[in-house]
Motif scaffolding. Structure first.
Motif, mmCIF file in Angstrom:
data_model
loop_
_atom_site.group_PDB
_atom_site.id
_atom_site.type_symbol
_atom_site.label_atom_id
_atom_site.label_comp_id
_atom_site.label_asym_id
_atom_site.label_seq_id
_atom_site.Cartn_x
_atom_site.Cartn_y
_atom_site.Cartn_z
ATOM 1 N N ARG A 128 0.844 -1.190 0.000
ATOM 2 C CA ARG A 128 0.000 0.000 0.000
ATOM 3 C C ARG A 128 0.882 1.244 0.000
ATOM 4 O O ARG A 128 2.091 1.154 0.253
ATOM 5 C CB ARG A 128 -0.914 0.012 1.236
ATOM 6 C CG ARG A 128 -1.794 -1.213 1.360
ATOM 7 C CD ARG A 128 -2.747 -1.078 2.539
ATOM 8 N NE ARG A 128 -2.053 -0.912 3.809
ATOM 9 C CZ ARG A 128 -2.665 -0.818 4.985
ATOM 10 N NH1 ARG A 128 -3.994 -0.841 5.037
ATOM 11 N NH2 ARG A 128 -1.973 -0.683 6.096
ATOM 12 N N GLU A 139 -8.378 -12.178 -2.916
ATOM 13 C CA GLU A 139 -9.111 -11.070 -3.521
ATOM 14 C C GLU A 139 -10.590 -11.431 -3.561
ATOM 15 O O GLU A 139 -10.962 -12.533 -3.989
ATOM 16 C CB GLU A 139 -8.581 -10.785 -4.920
ATOM 17 C CG GLU A 139 -7.118 -10.328 -4.940
ATOM 18 C CD GLU A 139 -6.622 -10.003 -6.328
ATOM 19 O OE1 GLU A 139 -7.141 -9.033 -6.925
ATOM 20 O OE2 GLU A 139 -5.721 -10.710 -6.814
ATOM 21 N N SER A 140 -11.412 -10.521 -3.119
ATOM 22 C CA SER A 140 -12.861 -10.757 -3.061
ATOM 23 C C SER A 140 -13.583 -9.504 -3.540
ATOM 24 O O SER A 140 -13.723 -8.524 -2.787
ATOM 25 C CB SER A 140 -13.289 -11.112 -1.629
ATOM 26 O OG SER A 140 -14.691 -11.289 -1.554
ATOM 27 N N GLU A 142 -14.238 -6.091 -4.697
ATOM 28 C CA GLU A 142 -13.474 -4.849 -4.623
ATOM 29 C C GLU A 142 -12.634 -4.771 -3.354
ATOM 30 O O GLU A 142 -12.154 -3.691 -2.992
ATOM 31 C CB GLU A 142 -14.427 -3.658 -4.682
ATOM 32 C CG GLU A 142 -15.149 -3.519 -6.007
ATOM 33 C CD GLU A 142 -14.172 -3.418 -7.179
ATOM 34 O OE1 GLU A 142 -13.221 -2.610 -7.086
ATOM 35 O OE2 GLU A 142 -14.348 -4.164 -8.162
ATOM 36 N N GLN A 143 -12.474 -5.920 -2.697
ATOM 37 C CA GLN A 143 -11.710 -5.952 -1.457
ATOM 38 C C GLN A 143 -10.570 -6.958 -1.538
ATOM 39 O O GLN A 143 -10.606 -7.912 -2.318
ATOM 40 C CB GLN A 143 -12.628 -6.321 -0.286
ATOM 41 C CG GLN A 143 -13.735 -5.326 -0.010
ATOM 42 C CD GLN A 143 -14.628 -5.769 1.121
ATOM 43 O OE1 GLN A 143 -14.841 -6.963 1.321
ATOM 44 N NE2 GLN A 143 -15.148 -4.802 1.887
ATOM 45 N N LEU A 145 -8.511 -9.400 1.161
ATOM 46 C CA LEU A 145 -8.554 -9.946 2.510
ATOM 47 C C LEU A 145 -7.171 -10.452 2.891
ATOM 48 O O LEU A 145 -6.587 -11.269 2.170
ATOM 49 C CB LEU A 145 -9.570 -11.086 2.596
ATOM 50 C CG LEU A 145 -10.988 -10.785 2.084
ATOM 51 C CD1 LEU A 145 -11.880 -12.007 2.252
ATOM 52 C CD2 LEU A 145 -11.569 -9.575 2.797
ATOM 53 N N VAL A 159 -9.363 -6.240 6.131
ATOM 54 C CA VAL A 159 -10.024 -5.918 4.875
ATOM 55 C C VAL A 159 -9.455 -4.609 4.324
ATOM 56 O O VAL A 159 -9.449 -3.585 5.014
ATOM 57 C CB VAL A 159 -11.546 -5.791 5.068
ATOM 58 C CG1 VAL A 159 -12.215 -5.450 3.738
ATOM 59 C CG2 VAL A 159 -12.116 -7.088 5.637
ATOM 60 N N VAL A 160 -8.956 -4.670 3.086
ATOM 61 C CA VAL A 160 -8.361 -3.505 2.444
ATOM 62 C C VAL A 160 -9.082 -3.266 1.117
ATOM 63 O O VAL A 160 -9.209 -4.190 0.306
ATOM 64 C CB VAL A 160 -6.853 -3.713 2.189
ATOM 65 C CG1 VAL A 160 -6.251 -2.503 1.486
ATOM 66 C CG2 VAL A 160 -6.122 -4.011 3.485
ATOM 67 N N PRO A 161 -9.578 -2.067 0.868
ATOM 68 C CA PRO A 161 -10.181 -1.776 -0.441
ATOM 69 C C PRO A 161 -9.134 -1.940 -1.550
ATOM 70 O O PRO A 161 -7.972 -1.552 -1.379
ATOM 71 C CB PRO A 161 -10.630 -0.320 -0.319
ATOM 72 C CG PRO A 161 -10.687 -0.042 1.146
ATOM 73 C CD PRO A 161 -9.641 -0.895 1.778
ATOM 74 N N LYS A 162 -9.560 -2.493 -2.668
ATOM 75 C CA LYS A 162 -8.621 -2.668 -3.781
ATOM 76 C C LYS A 162 -8.039 -1.343 -4.243
ATOM 77 O O LYS A 162 -6.907 -1.279 -4.720
ATOM 78 C CB LYS A 162 -9.308 -3.377 -4.952
ATOM 79 C CG LYS A 162 -9.300 -4.887 -4.846
ATOM 80 C CD LYS A 162 -9.711 -5.532 -6.162
ATOM 81 C CE LYS A 162 -9.560 -7.049 -6.064
ATOM 82 N NZ LYS A 162 -9.989 -7.717 -7.326
#
Length: 642
Positions: A128, A139-140, A142-143, A145, A159-162
């Motif tokens: 990041r 990847e799930s 737009e997130q 994990l 949980v991190v936003p893409k």
């Protein structure tokens, strides 16, 4: 997947082919028959390898016994056994029995398996803008994990936003669980501190580990964890496990690190230069203290001797014979006589005259020995030092390639068996580009290229000249090496026809390595032993490897080469990566020409028939001495290890 350097020395050995003139058998068919495997064809992929394939009594099972001495020939004694400082095939061959690594490749299946490690876990890195997160990443939508490292079972993922993720680096965190109770040959316990120190040496700019530094620098940091050690790679790397199997030489910290309180000359505030000196001049570089099944007892100009180490952590893999000897004999002719005299049990230095002629069909040989061959990824080459003004012009290097008839060489000398490669990947592997056309023998084209570069005979003395300088270059070869001398003389005669004066200088093994590593040469004469599947070209061609001591001997400094290597290194899809290696292969041959590629030969050997359990593999060095044994009933053997 590391490349190992060997001086090009003997016909169909680890990095050499001997030019011997006219064929020594009557027909091509008889030569092919002489080399045909007795029962099954060559297979270049993984899988079980036959035992005693070339032994005349292979159909009669032999019961293994313990004891005895096995003496193998080494043509060039490595000046050091410290693989962190020196990239040498012969050193690495000895270290297979004298030392151990975190993981190893199974000889037949080629899969990585634990050695000093008992197991491992692999995780990823999420990059990041504000830092990095480590763990198992999914990847799930737009997130992203992230299941954090060492998080308790059932813990919720981060949980991190893409949109906040710059990239995901796969397989970049590797945690090894280390074996407990392992001891160095001097009795000192092995632990994670040894592993961490062995990585840290690359961060000391005073340590001359240039060949391995680019690989160790792929590791961003290392930390101790409960029962093991954790590595964080800077970015994803296709050969991350190969790094720990082939490249990462673990050193005993208590013997090499001046800052270690247990070091005999401990100095807590030792400078980098002092620490480097303690590594470079360490007596353990030759009087090796390792972790393998055999413990070194002697290192001298006569060779290397080792005895079984009773404290080896894996007794079932501890070998059969009590003593291993790598006998140093620089002359191949002398080595063959030593074989006949019973002073050697195994040699890879059999010339074509010997293999195809009376030397290996006479009763003095056949009563005691058998012969055979096996394929291993290897090629021979002449490196051009492109830092030299005379060799800096691509047209000159191309002209030098056109001035030698390698097709005739292979047909009349190698009996048509060797291949003529154009690149550094294994000729039989998926990353080799067979579409690259080799520069053929063409003296007219050679003359044209030399003239275009400003080299032609202005004074009529038969030698090209430019700016008042004759075109004269020096080739280094190993002294006492008949095959290297023969090839050099052949090339010398051929170059003379093109107006080039080649000076052949014979030096001992240590001097050869020193001059090449210090870039004090025009041309050399050597070979690379390569992995049969694919090899990371970082070691040979990246600009980071061009400094003194690195393996980029030719001095290739090219942004396109660096970019292709870096793209390939992080490409985890094999097909896409192999395409990048093939693109690099073509560019290097057609636009750079740093080597005169010689041939990719099989290895031929002579072996004492008293030795059984012999297998030959596709991984370097091609055999495992600890698997060989003398059958039950052989004088000096016993039924049990103790």
């Amino acid at each position: 997947m590391k490349l190992l350097l060997a001086l090009a020395c003997g016909l169909l050995s680890a990095g050499a082919l001997l030019w011997l003139g006219p064929e020594s058998v009557s027909s091509r068919a008889s030569m092919q028959d002489a080399l045909a495997p007795p029962s099954e064809g060559e297979r270049l992929g993984p899988g079980p390898e036959p035992v005693d394939l070339w032994h005349p009594e292979r159909a009669t099972p032999a019961e293994p016994a313990f004891g005895g001495t096995l003496t193998v020939h080494v043509e060039a004694l490595p000046p050091s056994l410290n693989a962190a400082l020196l990239n040498s095939t012969n050193a690495r061959s000895a270290l297979h029995e004298l030392h151990a690594t975190l993981v190893r490749r199974d000889w037949e299946g080629w899969e990585y398996e634990p050695e000093l490690a008992t197991g491992w876990e692999v995780a990823d890195t999420l990059v990041r803008a504000d830092g990095r997160l480590y763990g198992r990443i999914e990847e799930s939508g737009e997130q992203v994990l992230v299941r954090a490292l060492d998080a308790p079972a059932g813990a919720a993922p981060i949980v991190v936003p893409k949109s906040a993720a710059l990239r995901i680096e796969r397989g970049t965190v590797i945690t090894f669980a280390l074996r407990a109770g392992v001891r160095w040959h001097d009795g000192h316990p092995f632990d994670a501190d040894d592993v961490i120190f062995s990585w840290q040496i690359a961060s000391n700019p005073e340590v001359r580990c240039e060949w391995v530094r680019p690989y160790l620098k792929k590791i961003a940091r290392v930390e101790k964890v409960a029962g093991g050690v954790r590595f964080f790679l800077e970015e994803q790397y296709f050969n991350s496990f190969g790094l720990f199997a082939d490249t990462f030489c673990i050193l005993p910290r208590h013997l090499y690190d001046l800052r270690d309180p247990e070091h005999a000359q401990h100095k807590s505030d030792a400078s980098d230069a002092e620490c480097a000196k303690a590594i470079h001049e360490n007596p353990c570089n030759t009087q090796w203290v390792g972790l393998g099944p055999y413990k070194l007892t002697s290192y001298s100009q006569q060779g290397i001797e080792a005895e079984r180490f009773d404290g080896f952590f894996e007794p079932a893999q501890g070998g059969y014979v009590d003593k291993l000897v790598w006998r140093h004999i620089s002359s191949d002719e002398a080595a063959f006589q030593a074989l006949l005299n019973g002073q050697l049990d195994f040699t890879l230095r059999i010339s074509s005259d010997q293999y195809f002629g009376a030397a290996t069909t006479q009763p003095a040989f056949t009563r005691t020995f058998c012969k055979g061959y096996f394929y291993l990824g290897a090629f021979n080459y002449i490196p051009w030092n492109m830092r030299r003004p005379k060799l800096a012009d691509l047209r000159v290097r191309q002209a030098l390639a056109h001035a030698i008839d390698m097709e005739a060489f292979v047909q009349t000398v190698a009996h048509g068996l060797a291949k003529l490669p154009t690149g550094p990947q294994c000729y039989f592997g998926p990353s080799y580009d067979h579409g690259v056309q080799r520069l053929g023998f063409d003296l007219a084209k050679s003359e044209e290229l030399f003239a275009a570069a400003g080299w032609y005979d202005r004074d009529g003395d038969g030698v090209l000249d430019k700016d008042g300088q004759a075109f004269e270059i020096e080739m280094l070869i190993q002294s006492g090496n008949v095959s290297a001398g023969t090839f050099a003389r052949m090339y010398q005669e051929s170059l003379a026809r093109a107006g080039v004066r080649l000076i052949v200088t014979q030096v001992d093994n240590a001097t050869y390595f020193q001059r090449v590593n210090e870039r004090d040469f025009d041309a050399g004469h050597a070979g690379w032993s390569v992995d049969v599947s694919e090899n990371d070209p970082l070691q040979l061609w990246h600009s980071r490897s061009a400094a003194a001591g690195g393996s980029n001997h030719a001095g290739v400094i090219d942004p396109k080469v660096d970019a292709l290597i870096e793209r390939g290194g992080r490409e985890l899809d094999p097909e896409k990566r192999w395409a990048l290696w093939r693109e690099l292969h073509r560019y290097l041959y057609e636009e750079v020409q740093p080597y005169l590629y010689r041939e990719a030969p099989p290895r031929k050997f002579a072996l004492n028939r008293a030795v059984r359990g012999v297998q030959f593999f596709k991984l370097t060095p091609g055999y495992s001495l600890r698997r060989w044994y003398y059958p039950a009933g052989t004088p000096g053997t016993r039924p049990t290890r103790g």
